[in-house]
Design a protein around this motif. Structure first.
Motif, PDB file in Angstrom:
ATOM      1  N   VAL A 107      30.990  -4.938 -62.710  1.00 34.32           N
ATOM      2  CA  VAL A 107      29.740  -4.856 -63.466  1.00 34.32           C
ATOM      3  C   VAL A 107      28.961  -3.647 -62.972  1.00 34.32           C
ATOM      4  CG1 VAL A 107      27.572  -5.992 -64.070  1.00 34.32           C
ATOM      5  CG2 VAL A 107      29.655  -7.352 -63.758  1.00 34.32           C
ATOM      6  N   THR A 108      28.632  -2.746 -63.890  1.00 34.33           N
ATOM      7  CA  THR A 108      27.938  -1.511 -63.532  1.00 34.33           C
ATOM      8  C   THR A 108      26.571  -1.476 -64.202  1.00 34.33           C
ATOM      9  OG1 THR A 108      30.040  -0.344 -63.380  1.00 34.33           O
ATOM     10  CG2 THR A 108      28.059   1.009 -63.537  1.00 34.33           C
ATOM     11  N   GLU A 115      25.013  -4.279 -58.910  1.00 39.28           N
ATOM     12  CA  GLU A 115      24.309  -3.991 -57.659  1.00 39.28           C
ATOM     13  C   GLU A 115      22.797  -4.066 -57.797  1.00 39.28           C
ATOM     14  OE1 GLU A 115      27.536  -1.219 -55.287  1.00 39.28           O
ATOM     15  OE2 GLU A 115      25.814  -0.265 -56.242  1.00 39.28           O
ATOM     16  N   GLY A 116      22.306  -4.151 -59.007  1.00 39.76           N
ATOM     17  CA  GLY A 116      20.868  -4.303 -59.210  1.00 39.76           C
ATOM     18  C   GLY A 116      20.185  -3.003 -59.595  1.00 39.76           C
ATOM     19  N   PHE A 142      19.185  -7.866 -62.109  1.00 41.01           N
ATOM     20  CA  PHE A 142      20.621  -7.980 -61.921  1.00 41.01           C
ATOM     21  C   PHE A 142      21.282  -8.374 -63.233  1.00 41.01           C
ATOM     22  CE2 PHE A 142      21.067  -7.457 -57.437  1.00 41.01           C
ATOM     23  CZ  PHE A 142      19.880  -7.908 -56.879  1.00 41.01           C
ATOM     24  N   CYS A 143      22.310  -7.630 -63.564  1.00 38.51           N
ATOM     25  CA  CYS A 143      23.172  -7.993 -64.678  1.00 38.51           C
ATOM     26  C   CYS A 143      24.387  -8.718 -64.108  1.00 38.51           C
ATOM     27  CB  CYS A 143      23.605  -6.731 -65.420  1.00 38.51           C
ATOM     28  SG  CYS A 143      24.698  -7.027 -66.822  1.00 38.51           S
ATOM     29  N   ALA A 173      20.255  -4.458 -50.896  1.00 36.94           N
ATOM     30  CA  ALA A 173      20.643  -3.390 -51.823  1.00 36.94           C
ATOM     31  C   ALA A 173      22.004  -3.629 -52.482  1.00 36.94           C
ATOM     32  CB  ALA A 173      20.631  -2.029 -51.124  1.00 36.94           C
ATOM     33  N   GLU A 174      22.465  -4.886 -52.473  1.00 39.72           N
ATOM     34  CA  GLU A 174      23.695  -5.221 -53.170  1.00 39.72           C
ATOM     35  C   GLU A 174      23.443  -6.411 -54.092  1.00 39.72           C
ATOM     36  OE1 GLU A 174      26.783  -3.998 -49.553  1.00 39.72           O
ATOM     37  OE2 GLU A 174      26.996  -5.904 -50.611  1.00 39.72           O
TER      38      GLU A 174
END
Lengths: 112, 116
Positions: free
Chosen positions: B4-5, B109-110, B90-91, A41-42
């Motif tokens: 990164v958000t 964080e995906g 994922f960015c 989850a990360e």
């Protein structure tokens, strides 16, 4: 065809022992190699890297070895700790730009 | 110290729906990327951008679109969602000026997307 391969999907090691994670690549144009660590989850986080002009890079408990003739790199973790339990991705960068090609990952489990 | 958000973190879509995954970075990085990770697989590059106004396809671009109107934002658009697009997205961003940089990628964080 996978240009970066991690042939071991999982590895189990006892706490305090050495963990060795392996990675093979096929593209001779790769000029930089990185290892990323990922907890559930990360997002992946950068761990250590090595330039193609070197054969070893060390950072604390983590050492990466590069064998260019064999197109093989490995990550050594000594001593292994339970907190090291995660998925480790090997990645390679082409000298054409800053794009990374990732391997499939190896799940490391360090048992107390 | 946001980095990164990505939003949203989770989303369920029906087949044929469309949506946009948002990504923003506050590190003034020139490069931005979208990767997807399927179960038991590595990360595959969907699209990337080397700067505002410039985007290019990665390894698996079909079914996706991107835009980069500002340095900070790099949204990923899914048109006509299909079950094959069920994945974790994922960015990432990096600062790269040439081979002398390590070019380390920083990841969000995906976003877990399920298409039913």
């Amino acid at each position: 065809d996978q240009q970066v391969k991690q042939n071991s999907p999982s590895l189990s090691v006892q706490e305090g022992r050495i963990s060795i994670l392996n990675c093979d690549y096929t593209n001779s144009m790769f000029d930089y190699f990185l290892w990323y660590k990922k907890y559930p989850a990360e997002g992946p986080t950068f761990l250590i890297s090595i330039s193609s002009i070197k054969d070893k890079n060390e950072d604390g408990r983590f050492t990466v070895f590069l064998n260019k003739s064999a197109k093989h790199l490995s990550l050594h973790i000594v001593p292994s700790q339970p907190g090291d339990s995660a998925v480790y991705f090997c990645a390679a960068r082409s000298n054409a730009g800053n794009m990374l090609t990732f391997g499939g990952g190896t799940r490391l489990m360090v048992k107390p | 110290n946001a980095g990164v958000t990505q939003t949203p973190k989770f989303r369920i879509l029906k087949i044929g729906q469309s949506m946009t995954l948002q990504c923003t970075q506050d590190m003034n990085h020139n490069y931005m990327y979208w990767y997807r990770q399927d179960p038991g697989m590595g990360l595959k590059l969907i699209y990337y951008s080397v700067g505002a106004g410039i985007t290019d396809k990665g390894e698996v671009p079909n079914g996706y679109n991107v835009s980069r109107s500002t340095t900070e934002d790099f949204p990923l658009r899914l048109e006509l969602a299909a079950p094959s697009q069920t994945s974790v997205y994922f960015c990432a961003s990096s600062y790269w000026q040439g081979i002398l940089n390590t070019g380390e990628l920083f990841f969000g964080e995906g976003s877990r997307l399920t298409v039913l």
